[in-house]
Design a protein around this motif. Sequence first.
Motif, mmCIF file in Angstrom:
data_model
loop_
_atom_site.group_PDB
_atom_site.id
_atom_site.type_symbol
_atom_site.label_atom_id
_atom_site.label_comp_id
_atom_site.label_asym_id
_atom_site.label_seq_id
_atom_site.Cartn_x
_atom_site.Cartn_y
_atom_site.Cartn_z
ATOM 1 N N UNK A 135 38.703 -82.494 -92.014
ATOM 2 C CA UNK A 135 40.117 -82.871 -91.894
ATOM 3 C C UNK A 135 40.885 -82.451 -93.148
ATOM 4 N N UNK A 136 40.243 -82.600 -94.310
ATOM 5 C CA UNK A 136 40.875 -82.185 -95.560
ATOM 6 C C UNK A 136 41.172 -80.687 -95.532
ATOM 7 N N UNK A 137 40.213 -79.874 -95.094
ATOM 8 C CA UNK A 137 40.393 -78.427 -95.020
ATOM 9 C C UNK A 137 41.452 -78.064 -93.981
ATOM 10 N N UNK A 138 41.465 -78.792 -92.880
ATOM 11 C CA UNK A 138 42.455 -78.544 -91.824
ATOM 12 C C UNK A 138 43.869 -78.746 -92.368
ATOM 13 N N UNK A 192 48.223 -71.315 -84.341
ATOM 14 C CA UNK A 192 47.657 -71.636 -83.031
ATOM 15 C C UNK A 192 46.359 -72.409 -83.168
ATOM 16 N N UNK A 193 45.972 -73.053 -82.083
ATOM 17 C CA UNK A 193 44.710 -73.789 -82.066
ATOM 18 C C UNK A 193 43.552 -72.848 -82.360
ATOM 19 N N UNK A 194 43.561 -71.673 -81.719
ATOM 20 C CA UNK A 194 42.488 -70.714 -81.914
ATOM 21 C C UNK A 194 42.411 -70.238 -83.364
ATOM 22 N N UNK A 195 43.582 -70.000 -83.966
ATOM 23 C CA UNK A 195 43.608 -69.550 -85.370
ATOM 24 C C UNK A 195 42.996 -70.610 -86.285
ATOM 25 N N UNK A 196 43.348 -71.879 -86.048
ATOM 26 C CA UNK A 196 42.817 -72.960 -86.878
ATOM 27 C C UNK A 196 41.302 -73.072 -86.737
ATOM 28 N N UNK A 197 40.797 -72.891 -85.506
ATOM 29 C CA UNK A 197 39.349 -72.947 -85.283
ATOM 30 C C UNK A 197 38.650 -71.814 -86.048
ATOM 31 N N UNK A 198 39.237 -70.612 -85.996
ATOM 32 C CA UNK A 198 38.651 -69.462 -86.689
ATOM 33 C C UNK A 198 38.723 -69.616 -88.208
ATOM 34 N N UNK A 199 39.831 -70.175 -88.703
ATOM 35 C CA UNK A 199 39.966 -70.375 -90.155
ATOM 36 C C UNK A 199 38.950 -71.390 -90.657
#
Length: 326
Positions: free
Chosen positions: A10-13, A28-35
Amino acid sequence: MAGAKQKIKILKLYEILSSESDENNPLSTQYLIERLKAEGISVERKTLYDDIALLNECGYEIMQVRKKQNMYYVSDRSFDVAEIRILIDAVEASSFITPEKTNRLVNKIASLAGSHKGKVIKNNIVVFDTTKRDNEQIYYNVFNINEAIIAKKKISFKYFKYNAKGEKTVMRNDKPYTVNPIATMVSNDNYYLICSSDKYKDVAHYRIDRMENVKIMREDFTLPDELKNFDPRRNKKQLFSMYLGQMQNVTFEITPDIVEVIFDKFGKNTKLYPYGEKYRFTAEIQISDSFFGWCMGLGANIEILSPREVKAQYLQKLHAVICAYK
């Protein structure tokens, strides 16, 4: 290691959203998952939604944009763009911050706006025509001075000035000063330490960019009764600045008494040429009432030699002042 990284998910998010998103650049959701995956953190789409919901519940506002897939961004920041721009301009205009530390500080301040806006802010910076000091100890000096003020301890330091050749000259035969630090203050485009000594009952001012080897002493801070109610704000001198006007190369003749004043205003690389017991130099000046007022403040220690029309304007100003007192 992977388990440890999951604990800071959560901290990284929030870190990614804070540094890479704004209202014009949602993620985007997908970008956040990949990051997160690039950081060694695995996360499923539903878990990501839950994490964003938890951040919002805890007061970390994450805005959502509904498109083909959900987009997210952080809009509420500690500083808005205007505030960040003011801070950057103040750093750029401050002569007591060296060029190297100016660049580092500007980069840090710009990052407060996030990567996208920070890049725009930095690309639109107007670099001030400011004569920067070259004492790289300025941060170290400020840190130790403020630590001493908080701890109520004395400080010691060595102090230097410049001679007519722009060479550094250490004062008091290299013997350190020991003082009671009271406050720091910006005045006349310089950063000062306001302090007192045990020997004298009045306050003294020292340029922080002229200080070296600032050390916190073991001795406790002592202040005479005469200074117990001293207010640094009332002691502050007004800043002089030259307002917009026509730029001209002006030649001056000065006495040795104001050599440091000239270096402070135009930089220590200003070429001073001996002329009898005085010095002459030429500088590019914005001709204005503020400039003439600066000359008046230096009195008989400075004389405008050329151009003749600038000298004539100055004489008219002096005549007007004399007439005002008749």
